[in-house]
Design an enzyme around this catalytic site. Structure first.
Site, PDB file in Angstrom:
ATOM      1  CB  SER A 121      -1.303   0.306   0.439  1.00  0.00           C
ATOM      2  OG  SER A 121      -0.267  -0.063   2.391  1.00  0.00           O
ATOM      3  CD  GLU A 154      -5.488   1.914  -5.039  1.00  0.00           C
ATOM      4  OE1 GLU A 154      -6.069   3.441  -5.364  1.00  0.00           O
ATOM      5  OE2 GLU A 154      -4.640   1.426  -4.588  1.00  0.00           O
ATOM      6  CG  ASN A 192      -3.665   4.100   0.855  1.00  0.00           C
ATOM      7  OD1 ASN A 192      -4.520   3.542   1.990  1.00  0.00           O
ATOM      8  ND2 ASN A 192      -3.040   3.417   1.146  1.00  0.00           N
TER       9      ASN A 192
HETATM   10  N1  CAA Z   1     -13.601 -10.430   7.594  1.00  0.00           N
HETATM   11  C1  CAA Z   1     -14.627 -10.862   6.681  1.00  0.00           C
HETATM   12  N2  CAA Z   1     -15.701 -10.154   6.602  1.00  0.00           N
HETATM   13  C2  CAA Z   1     -16.036  -8.610   7.874  1.00  0.00           C
HETATM   14  C3  CAA Z   1     -14.548  -8.747   8.545  1.00  0.00           C
HETATM   15  C4  CAA Z   1     -13.512  -9.388   8.418  1.00  0.00           C
HETATM   16  N3  CAA Z   1     -12.766  -8.912   8.709  1.00  0.00           N
HETATM   17  N4  CAA Z   1     -14.945  -7.700   9.254  1.00  0.00           N
HETATM   18  C5  CAA Z   1     -16.695  -7.398   8.917  1.00  0.00           C
HETATM   19  N5  CAA Z   1     -16.890  -8.309   7.772  1.00  0.00           N
HETATM   20  C6  CAA Z   1     -18.268  -8.365   7.571  1.00  0.00           C
HETATM   21  C7  CAA Z   1     -19.859  -8.942   8.328  1.00  0.00           C
HETATM   22  O1  CAA Z   1     -19.235 -10.736   8.770  1.00  0.00           O
HETATM   23  C8  CAA Z   1     -20.801  -8.215   7.858  1.00  0.00           C
HETATM   24  O2  CAA Z   1     -21.167  -9.497   6.416  1.00  0.00           O
HETATM   25  P1  CAA Z   1     -22.246  -9.585   6.307  1.00  0.00           P
HETATM   26  O3  CAA Z   1     -22.772  -8.297   5.898  1.00  0.00           O
HETATM   27  O4  CAA Z   1     -22.773 -10.290   5.520  1.00  0.00           O
HETATM   28  O5  CAA Z   1     -22.990 -10.258   7.890  1.00  0.00           O
HETATM   29  C9  CAA Z   1     -20.005  -7.211   6.726  1.00  0.00           C
HETATM   30  O6  CAA Z   1     -18.599  -7.766   6.523  1.00  0.00           O
HETATM   31  C10 CAA Z   1     -20.728  -5.832   8.058  1.00  0.00           C
HETATM   32  O7  CAA Z   1     -20.284  -6.251   8.774  1.00  0.00           O
HETATM   33  P2  CAA Z   1     -20.545  -5.699  10.147  1.00  0.00           P
HETATM   34  O8  CAA Z   1     -21.887  -5.707  10.351  1.00  0.00           O
HETATM   35  O9  CAA Z   1     -19.625  -6.877  11.445  1.00  0.00           O
HETATM   36  O10 CAA Z   1     -19.737  -4.606  10.691  1.00  0.00           O
HETATM   37  P3  CAA Z   1     -20.537  -3.278   9.869  1.00  0.00           P
HETATM   38  O11 CAA Z   1     -21.211  -2.898   9.179  1.00  0.00           O
HETATM   39  O12 CAA Z   1     -20.159  -1.811  10.688  1.00  0.00           O
HETATM   40  O13 CAA Z   1     -19.660  -2.736   8.916  1.00  0.00           O
HETATM   41  C11 CAA Z   1     -16.849  -2.830   7.866  1.00  0.00           C
HETATM   42  C12 CAA Z   1     -17.154  -3.547   9.087  1.00  0.00           C
HETATM   43  C13 CAA Z   1     -17.300  -3.112   6.410  1.00  0.00           C
HETATM   44  C14 CAA Z   1     -15.739  -3.213   7.996  1.00  0.00           C
HETATM   45  C15 CAA Z   1     -17.054  -1.810   6.992  1.00  0.00           C
HETATM   46  O14 CAA Z   1     -17.685  -0.889   8.582  1.00  0.00           O
HETATM   47  C16 CAA Z   1     -16.210  -0.651   6.384  1.00  0.00           C
HETATM   48  O15 CAA Z   1     -16.124  -0.596   4.890  1.00  0.00           O
HETATM   49  N6  CAA Z   1     -15.217  -0.121   7.313  1.00  0.00           N
HETATM   50  C17 CAA Z   1     -14.589   0.796   5.914  1.00  0.00           C
HETATM   51  C18 CAA Z   1     -13.213   0.047   5.945  1.00  0.00           C
HETATM   52  C19 CAA Z   1     -12.265   0.891   4.915  1.00  0.00           C
HETATM   53  O16 CAA Z   1     -12.733   1.472   4.764  1.00  0.00           O
HETATM   54  N7  CAA Z   1     -10.983   0.442   4.732  1.00  0.00           N
HETATM   55  C20 CAA Z   1     -10.012   0.358   3.159  1.00  0.00           C
HETATM   56  C21 CAA Z   1      -9.215   1.070   4.768  1.00  0.00           C
HETATM   57  S1  CAA Z   1      -7.493   1.329   4.014  1.00  0.00           S
HETATM   58  C22 CAA Z   1      -7.065   0.182   3.209  1.00  0.00           C
HETATM   59  O17 CAA Z   1      -7.249  -0.526   3.473  1.00  0.00           O
HETATM   60  C23 CAA Z   1      -6.026   0.194   2.195  1.00  0.00           C
HETATM   61  C24 CAA Z   1      -4.373   0.611   2.792  1.00  0.00           C
HETATM   62  O18 CAA Z   1      -3.445  -0.041   1.950  1.00  0.00           O
HETATM   63  C25 CAA Z   1      -4.057   1.227   4.278  1.00  0.00           C
END
Ligand code: CAA
Length: 285
Positions: A121, A154, A192
């Site tokens: 990343s 990406e 990012n």
């Molecule tokens: N692995 C697999 N599935 C997961 C999981 C994981 N670690 N975490 C959550 N889930 C699944 C849950 O099981 C749930 O599935 P269903 O809808 O099928 O039941 C779904 O995701 C939603 O989870 P929750 O209901 O527990 O919680 P939520 O609705 O708050 O969602 C989240 C959690 C998906 C993390 C959401 O909050 C989200 O999208 N957050 C933003 C994450 C983001 O922006 N990530 C990018 C970061 S930047 C990056 O990664 C790049 C880099 O280089 C730094």
């Protein structure tokens, strides 16, 4: 010639690597899941199994599909097993010397027509590619955390990359049910470059003491409509990763506003890296 990608290997079974293994195996690929020791490979198996079991518990995956998915994965500590892989995705820690060591070892193991991808990343894909025997077959394949949930991938194209390889990896991402975007090698790529200044400014704002962490997070979540507040998201991504991307972007721009905030640097020094260490801006223990 356009590569045909069936058998995949993922190296490094931390949060991202384990999630990427799950994505490929669920989509029907045979996957080698590799880490540096049998214990780390076993830990990776635990991450994947827990995630699949959670899906079964929620009724999102049948027992049969869980077992079939796990049956497609070979957990191993032996890079030598990857001789017949069509694609290797590297997800080891974000240090250039570690990446170079992995890619150099792969040069002697994989077929010359295998595609080598990095989930980096923050590091320069061009520098990673230039250190390999076949830089034209090296691309970025950058997943987002949590990889099984977030659709963006990406696909990073360097000046050395064969366009047919870039197209094949983009098509592969589509077949995984992801939404690929193809982007040239630049600091922060695209997502990012948008996200990290926002997270960094949130930390700098919190550092002023003028707003509590929950109010700050609510402003990002409820006010701006993102799924998580910025400090909670930093804890999910890992504060070390946020700091590394900040530093790469600062190196590229030299803008003082892109420098990593002092509080971020201190938390990383204190090994409060977020969820993965049990503490970051919040406590997960
Ligand atoms: N692995 C697999 N599935 C997961 C999981 C994981 N670690 N975490 C959550 N889930 C699944 C849950 O099981 C749930 O599935 P269903 O809808 O099928 O039941 C779904 O995701 C939603 O989870 P929750 O209901 O527990 O919680 P939520 O609705 O708050 O969602 C989240 C959690 C998906 C993390 C959401 O909050 C989200 O999208 N957050 C933003 C994450 C983001 O922006 N990530 C990018 C970061 S930047 C990056 O990664 C790049 C880099 O280089 C730094």
């Amino acid at each position: 010639m356009a590569p045909h990608i069936n058998k995949v290997a993922v190296i490094g079974l931390g949060t991202m690597g384990a999630g990427i293994v799950e994505v490929f195996a669920k989509a029907g690929h045979e996957v080698y899941a590799v880490d540096g020791s049998p214990e780390l490979a076993e830990r990776g198996k635990g991450f994947v199994t827990t995630s699949l079991d959670r899906a079964v518990g929620k009724g999102k995956l049948s027992e049969d599909d869980r077992n079939a998915t796990l049956g497609r994965i070979t957990f191993t500590a032996e890079l030598a097993d990857l001789a017949d892989a069509d694609l290797v995705v590297e997800a080891v820690p974000e240090r250039m010397e570690i990446k170079h060591a992995v890619f150099t070892a792969l040069d002697d193991i994989v077929r010359p027509d295998a595609v080598l991808a990095s989930n980096t990343s923050s590091l320069s894909l061009t520098e990673i590619a230039a250190g390999t025997a076949h830089p034209e077959r090296v691309v970025g394949m950058h997943f987002f955390n949590p990889a099984p949930v977030l659709a963006l991938v990406e696909v990073i194209r360097t000046v050395l990359a064969d366009p047919e390889v870039v197209d094949a990896v983009r098509d592969l991402a589509l077949n995984l049910g992801k939404k690929p975007v193809v982007v040239g090698d630049r600091a922060g790529f695209v997502a990012n470059a948008l996200l990290i200044p926002y997270l960094s400014r949130a930390i700098a704002l919190y550092q002023t003491g003028k707003v509590s962490r929950t109010d700050l997070d609510n402003a990002g979540r409820v006010g701006i409509g993102l799924p998580m507040g910025p400090l909670t998201l930093c804890d999910l991504v890992g504060l070390d990763v946020v700091k590394e991307v900040c530093e790469v972007m600062y190196d590229a721009t030299k803008r003082p506003s892109d420098a990593s905030p002092q509080l971020l640097r201190q938390l990383v020094l204190a090994r409060r890296l977020g969820r993965k260490t049990g503490q970051g801006f919040y406590d997960y223990s």
